[in-house]
Write a protein that holds these residues in place. Sequence first.
Motif, short mmCIF file in Angstrom:
data_model
loop_
_atom_site.label_atom_id
_atom_site.label_comp_id
_atom_site.label_asym_id
_atom_site.label_seq_id
_atom_site.Cartn_x
_atom_site.Cartn_y
_atom_site.Cartn_z
N ILE A 46 0.86 -1.18 0.00
CA ILE A 46 0.00 0.00 0.00
C ILE A 46 0.89 1.23 0.00
O ILE A 46 1.85 1.32 0.79
CB ILE A 46 -0.94 0.03 1.22
N LEU A 47 0.59 2.18 -0.89
CA LEU A 47 1.30 3.46 -0.92
C LEU A 47 0.35 4.56 -0.46
O LEU A 47 -0.83 4.56 -0.83
CB LEU A 47 1.81 3.75 -2.32
N LYS A 52 -3.68 9.91 2.10
CA LYS A 52 -4.51 9.49 0.99
C LYS A 52 -3.80 8.38 0.24
O LYS A 52 -2.58 8.41 0.08
CB LYS A 52 -4.81 10.66 0.04
N TYR A 53 -4.58 7.41 -0.23
CA TYR A 53 -4.00 6.34 -1.03
C TYR A 53 -3.43 6.92 -2.32
O TYR A 53 -3.96 7.87 -2.89
CB TYR A 53 -5.05 5.29 -1.38
N THR A 54 -2.36 6.33 -2.79
CA THR A 54 -1.76 6.74 -4.05
C THR A 54 -1.20 5.50 -4.74
O THR A 54 -1.26 4.39 -4.21
CB THR A 54 -0.65 7.79 -3.85
N ILE A 182 0.07 -6.38 -4.70
CA ILE A 182 -0.26 -4.98 -4.42
C ILE A 182 -1.71 -4.91 -3.97
O ILE A 182 -2.59 -5.57 -4.53
CB ILE A 182 -0.06 -4.11 -5.67
N HIS A 183 -1.96 -4.10 -2.95
CA HIS A 183 -3.32 -3.89 -2.46
C HIS A 183 -4.16 -3.25 -3.57
O HIS A 183 -3.67 -2.46 -4.38
CB HIS A 183 -3.30 -3.00 -1.21
N THR A 186 -4.02 0.58 -4.14
CA THR A 186 -2.80 1.05 -4.80
C THR A 186 -2.70 0.51 -6.22
O THR A 186 -2.20 1.21 -7.12
CB THR A 186 -1.57 0.64 -3.98
N TYR A 187 -3.19 -0.69 -6.44
CA TYR A 187 -3.09 -1.27 -7.78
C TYR A 187 -3.90 -0.45 -8.79
O TYR A 187 -3.47 -0.25 -9.92
CB TYR A 187 -3.58 -2.71 -7.77
N ARG A 188 -5.08 0.02 -8.39
CA ARG A 188 -5.88 0.83 -9.30
C ARG A 188 -5.14 2.08 -9.73
O ARG A 188 -5.32 2.56 -10.85
CB ARG A 188 -7.20 1.22 -8.64
N ARG A 189 -4.30 2.58 -8.86
CA ARG A 189 -3.55 3.79 -9.16
C ARG A 189 -2.15 3.48 -9.69
O ARG A 189 -1.34 4.39 -9.85
CB ARG A 189 -3.45 4.66 -7.90
#
Length: 615
Positions: A46-47, A52-54, A182-183, A186-189
Amino acid sequence: MPPAPRGTSLRELIEEPFGPYLEEQVLTAACKSTTVKNPLTLRRLILECGNKYTGLSECEPCQPDFDPDRFGDTPIRFRGVLEIQSLSWLTDDAIKAIEQELRARDIRARVANGAQAAKSSSLSLKRMYEPTPGFQSGQLKIKVEIQGIKHLPAVYLISTYVPNGLMIVSKAQDRRYAVETIHIYTYRRSALYLSRYRVMQVLKDLLALDAGSNHFTANKTPLPARTPDWFVNLYLTHMAHAGRARCHRPVYDSEGDSDIEPNSLGRLRRGREHILRHVSRAELYSHFAMHAEWLIQQVANMRMNKWIDVDVWKAWLFDVRRIRKEAARAGQRWGTWEGVEVPVHDDSSDDILPRPLGVSRKGKRSQRGGSSTRQSSRASGLASSSARSTRQSSRASGAATPPARSTNSPALAGFHYYRPPSPMVDDTMLRTYDPDFSPASTPPGSPSSSSSGLPSRPVSPVDPALAARIPSEFFVPPQVTATFQWVCPVRGCGYLIDLLHLTEENLETEDITEEEKRRLKDKSWNIREDWVREAFGYMVDKHLARHLDEWDIKLEMQGRRVRLRTVHASWYMSLTRVFVQLRALWKHPPAVHTHGRLRKVKIDNRRPVIKQEEA
């Protein structure tokens, strides 16, 4: 009698990771960075930045969506699950904290299962990691969720330490981690980032396969020849139906699939294969076009080992952007990432032909001679001479000339689109206008001639048979190949314009200055320069005009429309005029000459009297 309570195994107690803990507080220097032989893997990465998630698509400096205001000064924190292979990786405080949490889990599990007086636990990490007979250490490993500060850019598929995956570096001791999963947040981004590097790696692998080597730099194919077409052919040859892919099943049931070798991660049993899906060329072009701009920028930034010709791929972008818009107009997605909107301008271009705009070159061309109906304006409107002639006629007749948008080239760029005239001939229109009051169908004799006083009438529809004589390639901008060549599309012609080996015949046009001809011959030019692409357009325009002359066809610009005229001998006549005169001949048949030829009859307002000759 109720069933006895089921106990909780130690494996179940340590299934969930412990933590989260700060990386610098739980890991020691004995926890070395990842290598190929000894990977240090993180799961569920997770980033996060600014609470906020990135993801990598937006927080990596090499990505177009990077926001320096958001990520420039704010640290990017990462969190992931790390499996502890040895207790030497953990600090003493970490061992105590984890051991305390393990015993608390044990007590809760026993109470939940109905155990009485479960107030303490004797579980120990040291005992768990003691060597098991036949093993160097214990068979069970705990997992710890750690949190740290991301340091340096991430590396995907090109790292020496993680050649087939993603690697990140933490700020604590510059420790390298191989990312296994990857969570989803984070993967979507990060999906766009991963897709870009996967496409780039595929292209490099194709270079290596084509060279029969294990590295793309061994390929000796000249860079200008490494076009998108060339890469598509390589993919269909080496990867689309690869034997290894036919023997591997990426999605399978590890327990019930009898075709899979046990513990082989999807490898089919010997003698078993499955049919791969069909991969079309359009799909490959779409994938390459999806990341074309980014790939070009990456190679342009390289100082050495460049593996594609940047100029060749930039020339391909003209087609990419055009097809993107055509697909968007049709409600389809081609060459774009999911969710990216393609700007489609409403130019009323459902059925379109390219029409040039004036080329702004500081009035360089306006000083040259030539009438408003220059022959070079006939070749499909690809050169700017037609637009320039229209402006000259407008100025001569006192009409207002709208400002022309500047263009890069008459042949490769700067087109706007318009609806072509309907190819259907309306017979009723031929009965509406008397030929004596119709505007002249021939062009004005000079730029000063004006027909503004004549009654207006719609442009004559185009005869489909006449339009069918013109190849469709005449109505699209010409493109040079990867080797800077253009071959005439007319069947059987074979006329060649080689920008690297120009002939005097190629340059025989007044639209190209002597200075430009000299620079073209000396090869002191770049295909991205406006004047080069403009000169190329003039050369093509001149040659295509010759074909129209051979076919007795003349193209003229009338406002925003193209008008086709037939050319016969030394006179011009519009199609509408031909039909009108045929009607006149049908109403008033001429007398038959004694030699069997038609006699010319002068038609005026009086009805002619036809005399019968006595036998």
